[in-house]
Design an enzyme around this catalytic site. Structure first.
Site, short mmCIF file in Angstrom:
data_model
loop_
_atom_site.label_atom_id
_atom_site.label_comp_id
_atom_site.label_asym_id
_atom_site.label_seq_id
_atom_site.Cartn_x
_atom_site.Cartn_y
_atom_site.Cartn_z
CD GLN A 286 54.38 44.59 31.19
OE1 GLN A 286 53.05 43.91 31.45
NE2 GLN A 286 54.88 45.61 31.50
CG ASN B 236 50.52 47.20 26.05
OD1 ASN B 236 48.68 46.93 25.82
ND2 ASN B 236 50.92 47.50 25.42
CG HIS C 121 55.44 50.60 30.36
ND1 HIS C 121 55.98 49.64 29.96
CD2 HIS C 121 54.73 50.90 28.58
CE1 HIS C 121 55.75 49.00 28.60
NE2 HIS C 121 55.82 49.29 28.07
CG HIS D 26 52.28 52.33 25.48
ND1 HIS D 26 53.14 52.60 24.37
CD2 HIS D 26 52.82 51.48 26.44
CE1 HIS D 26 53.61 51.31 24.38
NE2 HIS D 26 53.56 50.63 25.94
CG ASP E 117 57.03 53.22 21.33
OD1 ASP E 117 56.68 52.70 22.37
OD2 ASP E 117 57.84 52.75 20.50
P1 AMP Z 1 54.94 47.44 25.80
O1 AMP Z 1 54.82 46.30 24.68
O2 AMP Z 1 53.78 48.11 26.92
O3 AMP Z 1 55.59 46.76 26.86
O4 AMP Z 1 55.46 49.02 25.64
C1 AMP Z 1 57.17 48.34 25.34
C2 AMP Z 1 57.41 49.58 24.72
O5 AMP Z 1 58.74 49.89 24.01
C3 AMP Z 1 57.24 49.18 22.63
O6 AMP Z 1 56.12 50.49 22.69
C4 AMP Z 1 58.69 49.81 22.45
O7 AMP Z 1 57.81 49.97 20.49
C5 AMP Z 1 59.43 50.54 23.79
N1 AMP Z 1 60.62 50.71 23.35
C6 AMP Z 1 61.38 49.46 23.14
N2 AMP Z 1 63.38 49.45 23.62
C7 AMP Z 1 62.95 51.07 23.06
C8 AMP Z 1 63.81 52.19 23.72
N3 AMP Z 1 65.53 52.52 23.41
N4 AMP Z 1 63.22 53.62 24.01
C9 AMP Z 1 61.90 53.80 23.90
N5 AMP Z 1 61.09 53.27 23.66
C10 AMP Z 1 61.36 51.86 23.41
#
Ligand code: AMP
Ligand code: ZN
Length: 116
Positions: free
Chosen positions: A94, A87, A100, A102, A31
Site C-alpha cells: 500500500q 492492499n 481503495h 484495484h 490507475d
Molecule cells: P496502493 O499501492 O494499493 O496504495 O495503490 C495506489 C495506486 O494509486 C497505485 O497503483 C498508483 O499507480 C495509483 N496512483 C497514484 N497516483 C495516482 C493518480 N494521480 N491517479 C491515478 N492513480 C494513481
C-alpha cells in the site's frame, strides 16, 4: 478530507483524473500506472486509511464501493474475469493510505501471481 492525501484531492476535484464513475459515496478512475489492460481504482469519498477501517466506519460506504466495483467491471467488459485487490499496509504494497479497490482485468490471471 485529509489535506495531504492524494485521493482526497482527487475526490474533491482539486486534482484531475480519468473519471469512470461516481456516486454520492464513491468514485472510480483509471490507475495512472496500470498493471493490466483494465486497471481501475474504486475509492470511497470518505477518508479512511484502509478497507478494514472503512468497513468499521460505514457499512453504507463499503456496500457502495462494492456496487461500484461491479458496475465498473461490467462497463469495462471484465465482469466475468477480473481480480479485486485491497492492499493494507506498506508491507503489502500500500502506497496511498486512503482505502481503495484495484479492479484488474483484460489478462489471464490464472498463471500469474501467488497461485491465488
Ligand atoms: P496502493 O499501492 O494499493 O496504495 O495503490 C495506489 C495506486 O494509486 C497505485 O497503483 C498508483 O499507480 C495509483 N496512483 C497514484 N497516483 C495516482 C493518480 N494521480 N491517479 C491515478 N492513480 C494513481
Ligand atoms: Zn484521503
Amino acid at each position: 478530507m485529509s489535506e495531504d492525501c492524494l485521493f482526497c484531492r482527487i475526490v474533491s476535484g482539486a486534482l484531475p483524473t480519468d473519471l469512470l464513475a461516481e456516486s454520492e459515496r464513491s468514485i472510480a478512475f483509471r490507475d495512472i500506472s496500470p498493471q493490466a489492460p483494465v486497471h481501475v481504482l474504486v475509492v470511497p469519498r470518505r477518508h479512511e486509511p484502509n478497507i478494514g477501517a472503512l468497513a468499521a466506519a460505514s457499512s453504507d460506504d463499503l456496500a457502495d464501493l462494492f456496487a461500484m466495483v461491479s458496475q465498473v467491471a461490467q462497463a469495462q467488459g471484465v465482469a466475468q474475469n477480473h481480480r479485486l485487490v485491497f492492499n493494507t499496509g506498506a508491507g503489502a504494497g500500500q502506497t496511498i493510505f486512503h482505502a481503495h479497490a484495484h479492479v484488474l482485468g483484460g489478462v489471464d490471471f490464472s498463471d500469474h501471481g501467488l497461485g491465488l
